[in-house]
Enzyme design. Sequence first.
Site, PDB file in Angstrom:
ATOM      1  N   VAL A  96      34.925  40.343  31.882  1.00 59.42           N
ATOM      2  CA  VAL A  96      33.734  41.165  32.124  1.00 59.42           C
ATOM      3  C   VAL A  96      33.968  42.516  31.450  1.00 59.42           C
ATOM      4  O   VAL A  96      34.941  43.223  31.762  1.00 59.42           O
ATOM      5  CB  VAL A  96      33.471  41.350  33.635  1.00 59.42           C
ATOM      6  CG1 VAL A  96      32.239  42.236  33.851  1.00 59.42           C
ATOM      7  CG2 VAL A  96      33.266  39.998  34.331  1.00 59.42           C
ATOM      8  N   HIS A 100      37.331  47.550  35.161  1.00 61.53           N
ATOM      9  CA  HIS A 100      37.502  47.311  36.603  1.00 61.53           C
ATOM     10  C   HIS A 100      38.978  47.232  36.922  1.00 61.53           C
ATOM     11  O   HIS A 100      39.750  46.619  36.200  1.00 61.53           O
ATOM     12  CB  HIS A 100      36.787  46.027  37.032  1.00 61.53           C
ATOM     13  CG  HIS A 100      37.028  44.844  36.148  1.00 61.53           C
ATOM     14  ND1 HIS A 100      36.406  44.678  34.925  1.00 61.53           N
ATOM     15  CD2 HIS A 100      37.852  43.779  36.289  1.00 61.53           C
ATOM     16  CE1 HIS A 100      36.822  43.569  34.372  1.00 61.53           C
ATOM     17  NE2 HIS A 100      37.708  42.992  35.161  1.00 61.53           N
TER      18      HIS A 100
HETATM   19  P1  DGP Z   1      38.645  40.198  34.190  1.00 59.58           P
HETATM   20  O1  DGP Z   1      39.057  38.793  33.855  1.00 59.58           O
HETATM   21  O2  DGP Z   1      39.813  41.174  34.276  1.00 59.58           O
HETATM   22  O3  DGP Z   1      37.523  40.683  33.301  1.00 59.58           O
HETATM   23  O4  DGP Z   1      38.088  40.099  35.679  1.00 59.58           O
HETATM   24  C1  DGP Z   1      36.754  39.857  35.994  1.00 59.58           C
HETATM   25  C2  DGP Z   1      36.730  39.546  37.463  1.00 59.58           C
HETATM   26  O5  DGP Z   1      35.414  39.668  37.922  1.00 59.58           O
HETATM   27  C3  DGP Z   1      37.193  38.121  37.796  1.00 59.58           C
HETATM   28  O6  DGP Z   1      38.369  38.182  38.589  1.00 59.58           O
HETATM   29  C4  DGP Z   1      36.029  37.531  38.564  1.00 59.58           C
HETATM   30  C5  DGP Z   1      35.178  38.717  38.911  1.00 59.58           C
HETATM   31  N1  DGP Z   1      33.743  38.448  38.891  1.00 59.58           N
HETATM   32  C6  DGP Z   1      33.038  37.965  37.844  1.00 59.58           C
HETATM   33  N2  DGP Z   1      31.741  37.840  38.185  1.00 59.58           N
HETATM   34  C7  DGP Z   1      31.652  38.293  39.471  1.00 59.58           C
HETATM   35  C8  DGP Z   1      30.565  38.414  40.375  1.00 59.58           C
HETATM   36  O7  DGP Z   1      29.408  38.119  40.073  1.00 59.58           O
HETATM   37  N3  DGP Z   1      30.837  38.903  41.621  1.00 59.58           N
HETATM   38  C9  DGP Z   1      32.106  39.270  41.983  1.00 59.58           C
HETATM   39  N4  DGP Z   1      32.268  39.726  43.230  1.00 59.58           N
HETATM   40  N5  DGP Z   1      33.163  39.162  41.156  1.00 59.58           N
HETATM   41  C10 DGP Z   1      32.926  38.672  39.918  1.00 59.58           C
END
Ligand code: DGP
Length: 120
Positions: A96, A100
């Site tokens: 994403v 974060h």
């Molecule tokens: P990264 O791979 O570092 O970009 O982590 C992205 C994180 O975001 C992954 O651990 C899953 C989380 N994630 C993706 N979509 C959503 C969502 O719609 N809601 C929530 N709560 N987390 C999400």
Amino acid sequence: MSETIFSKIIDKSIPADILYEDELSLAFRDINPQAPIHFLVIPKKAIATINDIEEQDKTLVGHLYWVAAKLASELGFAEQGYRAVMNCNEDGGQTVYHIHLHVLAGKPLGWPPYQEKLKR
Ligand code: DGP
């Protein structure tokens, strides 16, 4: 910068299990937890990757760590320990493109995350 799923969580057009919010940041549980406790701390400002952090964002990025530590204390795992990491781009495992901080806790976490196989 193009909109990501996290922009929709910030504007509440999609739901999330929100743990903390202030004018600069939002913390919510990860949808795909990799530890017994796994939440994300994000800036409300859309910054795509660590590489896109500008000088004026330095305080904001520090703020994310402050939120992580505050929640670690409030949720009761600060003393036991935890990991707070940001993935960057493809090799870092970023999926994403809105920075974060992953906060992982609740069990001993492996380190290092990758080891070369030793050559004979
Ligand atoms: P990264 O791979 O570092 O970009 O982590 C992205 C994180 O975001 C992954 O651990 C899953 C989380 N994630 C993706 N979509 C959503 C969502 O719609 N809601 C929530 N709560 N987390 C999400």
